[in-house]
Design a protein around this motif. Structure first.
Motif, PDB file in Angstrom:
ATOM      1  N   GLY A  56       0.847  -1.181   0.000  1.00 51.66           N
ATOM      2  CA  GLY A  56       0.000   0.000   0.000  1.00 51.66           C
ATOM      3  C   GLY A  56       0.879   1.226   0.000  1.00 51.66           C
ATOM      4  N   ASP A 102      -4.044  -0.965  -2.380  1.00 54.43           N
ATOM      5  CA  ASP A 102      -4.938  -0.377  -1.392  1.00 54.43           C
ATOM      6  C   ASP A 102      -6.369  -0.293  -1.930  1.00 54.43           C
ATOM      7  OD1 ASP A 102      -6.066   0.923   0.719  1.00 54.43           O
ATOM      8  OD2 ASP A 102      -4.940   2.779   0.501  1.00 54.43           O
ATOM      9  N   SER A 119      -8.970  -0.358  -0.366  1.00 53.68           N
ATOM     10  CA  SER A 119      -9.844   0.439   0.492  1.00 53.68           C
ATOM     11  C   SER A 119      -9.888   1.899   0.067  1.00 53.68           C
ATOM     12  CB  SER A 119      -9.372   0.354   1.944  1.00 53.68           C
ATOM     13  OG  SER A 119      -8.110   0.989   2.101  1.00 53.68           O
ATOM     14  N   ASP A 126      -9.118   3.909   8.090  1.00 55.87           N
ATOM     15  CA  ASP A 126      -8.147   3.274   8.984  1.00 55.87           C
ATOM     16  C   ASP A 126      -8.716   1.950   9.464  1.00 55.87           C
ATOM     17  OD1 ASP A 126      -6.474   2.471  11.109  1.00 55.87           O
ATOM     18  OD2 ASP A 126      -5.842   4.540  11.399  1.00 55.87           O
ATOM     19  N   MET A 127      -8.231   0.856   8.884  1.00 58.30           N
ATOM     20  CA  MET A 127      -8.747  -0.464   9.198  1.00 58.30           C
ATOM     21  C   MET A 127      -8.359  -0.915  10.608  1.00 58.30           C
ATOM     22  SD  MET A 127     -10.553  -1.394   6.663  1.00 58.30           S
ATOM     23  CE  MET A 127     -10.809  -0.906   4.963  1.00 58.30           C
ATOM     24  N   TRP A 153      -6.162  -7.247   5.597  1.00 58.22           N
ATOM     25  CA  TRP A 153      -5.468  -6.013   5.231  1.00 58.22           C
ATOM     26  C   TRP A 153      -4.111  -5.982   5.909  1.00 58.22           C
ATOM     27  CZ3 TRP A 153      -7.850  -3.041   1.664  1.00 58.22           C
ATOM     28  CH2 TRP A 153      -9.234  -3.182   1.526  1.00 58.22           C
ATOM     29  N   TYR A 154      -3.099  -5.566   5.180  1.00 61.75           N
ATOM     30  CA  TYR A 154      -1.765  -5.398   5.772  1.00 61.75           C
ATOM     31  C   TYR A 154      -1.442  -3.906   5.831  1.00 61.75           C
ATOM     32  CZ  TYR A 154       3.017  -6.481   7.069  1.00 61.75           C
ATOM     33  OH  TYR A 154       4.196  -6.595   7.752  1.00 61.75           O
ATOM     34  N   ARG A 155      -1.176  -3.416   7.047  1.00 61.16           N
ATOM     35  CA  ARG A 155      -0.821  -2.006   7.235  1.00 61.16           C
ATOM     36  C   ARG A 155       0.683  -1.928   7.459  1.00 61.16           C
ATOM     37  NH1 ARG A 155      -0.174   2.220  10.993  1.00 61.16           N
ATOM     38  NH2 ARG A 155      -1.412   4.081  10.513  1.00 61.16           N
ATOM     39  N   TYR A 157      -2.163   0.582   3.305  1.00 61.96           N
ATOM     40  CA  TYR A 157      -2.860  -0.701   3.401  1.00 61.96           C
ATOM     41  C   TYR A 157      -2.793  -1.447   2.077  1.00 61.96           C
ATOM     42  CZ  TYR A 157      -5.018   0.580   7.853  1.00 61.96           C
ATOM     43  OH  TYR A 157      -5.224   0.932   9.167  1.00 61.96           O
ATOM     44  N   THR A 158      -2.657  -2.757   2.171  1.00 61.97           N
ATOM     45  CA  THR A 158      -2.747  -3.640   1.020  1.00 61.97           C
ATOM     46  C   THR A 158      -3.692  -4.779   1.356  1.00 61.97           C
ATOM     47  OG1 THR A 158      -0.538  -3.155   0.185  1.00 61.97           O
ATOM     48  CG2 THR A 158      -1.482  -5.241  -0.465  1.00 61.97           C
ATOM     49  N   SER A 159      -4.586  -5.078   0.424  1.00 62.51           N
ATOM     50  CA  SER A 159      -5.497  -6.203   0.624  1.00 62.51           C
ATOM     51  C   SER A 159      -4.797  -7.506   0.273  1.00 62.51           C
ATOM     52  CB  SER A 159      -6.744  -6.035  -0.244  1.00 62.51           C
ATOM     53  OG  SER A 159      -7.556  -7.189  -0.177  1.00 62.51           O
ATOM     54  N   GLU A 195       4.140  -2.970  12.034  1.00 60.73           N
ATOM     55  CA  GLU A 195       3.229  -3.257  10.939  1.00 60.73           C
ATOM     56  C   GLU A 195       2.174  -4.238  11.430  1.00 60.73           C
ATOM     57  OE1 GLU A 195       6.399  -2.179   7.513  1.00 60.73           O
ATOM     58  OE2 GLU A 195       5.574  -4.196   7.453  1.00 60.73           O
TER      59      GLU A 195
END
Length: 431
Positions: free
Chosen positions: A12, A281, A283, A294-295, A360-362, A368-370, A407
């Motif tokens: 992201g 991202d 989202s 903000d997940m 989701w990876y923050r 963010y990346t799905s 992360e």
């Protein structure tokens, strides 16, 4: 920006809102035929129509036609594509949006020796209008845009703070599969590309955007087919592009995730668009028009997941030749230290009811990346699921060190009505 996964997802980016004066520019390419007479049988008239459909969809989103560079027919050469991408980069500044659209034939070729970005040992190639047969001396296909170059260009845009939407409607591997319409691939053998030695068990979900893993701008990538898979053209254009344009108009989706869900349900001749490839991202608001949600904060307000999860870590990742297995059990959600190239997998137990899981990876920069398909991972009684990624401390494409910091992997469970009913946060940091 610190993307932590090489195999399972792209990174992201920063979540800063685009400035009011942000501009959107696009390069739209449709390779409808080839200058090499040996490839005449692979003409794809629908690719030029795909460019017009994409231009119409962008107009629906408010993009000025004067901001579009459209390359079709004899004009869609490799030199012309590169020049258009150069102009796009030169004209774009932080906060701007860039759209890159490629429609045509794709194929695969053996990657360079020890190319760690290609765990399956293959480069993905997009064939321009002047593509030709494999050159054994240079070990390249003339007139082919290689995934590594696409990734580098995306990375350079994002490093300047430009948000990038990449859309590819092509196959990424040749093959003879049953289906209606024309597969958008040229079998490697027809180009004289050697088969190479397959790597057992290796998977490369990064596709055409290899190396575009770091930068300050957000990234969303859509592709009609993942590496080695097939995209279709029904004679009037790509099935994926047609579904994409229909999903945008007449009602503009609120986010890239909503657009992806709309594509999944869009009709096409002979069926529906089902599984396709996404990264980045999702989202983010459509065309990056605003901040991404903000997940982490959203997940913190939910109760725990209604099923168990197990975290395992393996050092024998595809981007590292040395190091043995180092499995590790779930630490109960505490901060987990990881090394470069550690492979992380989270297994999900069977839930008491069918659920869809968002993953989701923050990263350390807040992007963010799905890690899940557009409609989520399905878990149900008798059916388990997992999500995985490879943790890296430097960009595999450029070698650039990535920012350090905490992360988070965010798992959100939704019921059949789409209501969020539980969540789990798993926190990581570089050792």
């Amino acid at each position: 920006m610190r993307p932590r996964f090489l195999l399972a997802a792209l990174a992201g980016a920063l979540l800063s809102a685009a400035p009011a004066a942000a501009e959107t520019r696009a390069v739209l390419v449709g390779v409808s035929h080839f200058s090499d007479p040996r490839l005449a049988a692979f003409a794809l008239p629908g690719a030029a129509r795909d460019v017009e459909r994409m231009a119409g969809a962008l107009a629906t989103l408010g993009v000025d036609r004067a901001a579009l560079t459209m390359l079709t027919g004899d004009g869609a050469t490799l030199a012309a594509i590169r020049a258009a991408l150069d102009r796009l980069a030169a004209a774009s500044a932080a906060g701007d949006r860039a759209v890159i659209f490629l429609s045509g034939h794709g194929t695969q070729a053996p990657a360079r020796t020890a190319d760690l970005i290609e765990p399956d040992g293959k480069d993905e190639l997009f064939l321009a209008a002047d593509a030709g047969a494999w050159d054994p001396r240079s070990r390249t296909v003339p007139g082919a845009l290689v995934d590594d170059e696409i990734g580098r260009r995306i990375g350079e845009l994002r490093a300047r703070g430009v948000d990038v939407w990449m859309v590819i409607d092509s196959c990424t591997g040749g093959g003879l599969l049953r289906g209606s319409g024309t597969p958008k691939a040229i079998p490697p053998a027809r180009l004289g590309i050697p088969a190479g030695a397959p790597l057992r068990g290796a998977v490369d979900p990064s596709g055409f955007v290899d190396g575009g893993l770091a930068g300050g701008g957000r990234l969303v990538a859509f592709a009609a087919a993942g590496p080695g898979a097939i995209a279709w053209d029904d004679g009037d254009g790509g099935a994926f592009t047609t579904a994409l344009a229909r999903a945008i108009a007449p009602d503009r989706p609120a986010s890239f995730a909503a657009l992806a869900a709309g594509i999944s349900g869009s009709p096409r001749r002979g069926g529906t668009i089902g599984a396709f490839w996404t990264a980045g991202d999702l989202s983010a608001p459509l065309l990056f028009d605003g901040r991404s949600p903000d997940m982490v904060d959203f997940a913190r307000a939910l109760p725990p997941l209604p099923f168990a999860t197990t975290l395992a870590i393996d050092r024998a990742g595809a981007c590292k030749a040395d190091g043995g297995n180092r499995p590790r059990s779930d630490g109960g959600g505490d901060l987990t230290l990881l090394l470069h190239c550690d492979h992380v997998r989270v297994d999900m137990a069977e839930p008491p009811q069918p659920l869809r899981i968002e993953a989701w990876y923050r990263d350390a920069a807040g992007g963010y990346t799905s890690l899940a398909p557009p409609l989520g991972l399905v878990v149900a009684p008798g059916r388990w699921a997992n999500v995985g990624f490879t943790f890296v401390t430097r960009d595999p494409g450029t070698g650039r060190e990535l920012p350090k910091g905490e992360e988070t992997l965010v798992l959100i469970a939704r019921d059949t009505d789409g209501k969020a009913i539980g969540a789990r946060l798993l926190r990581f940091r570089a050792a």
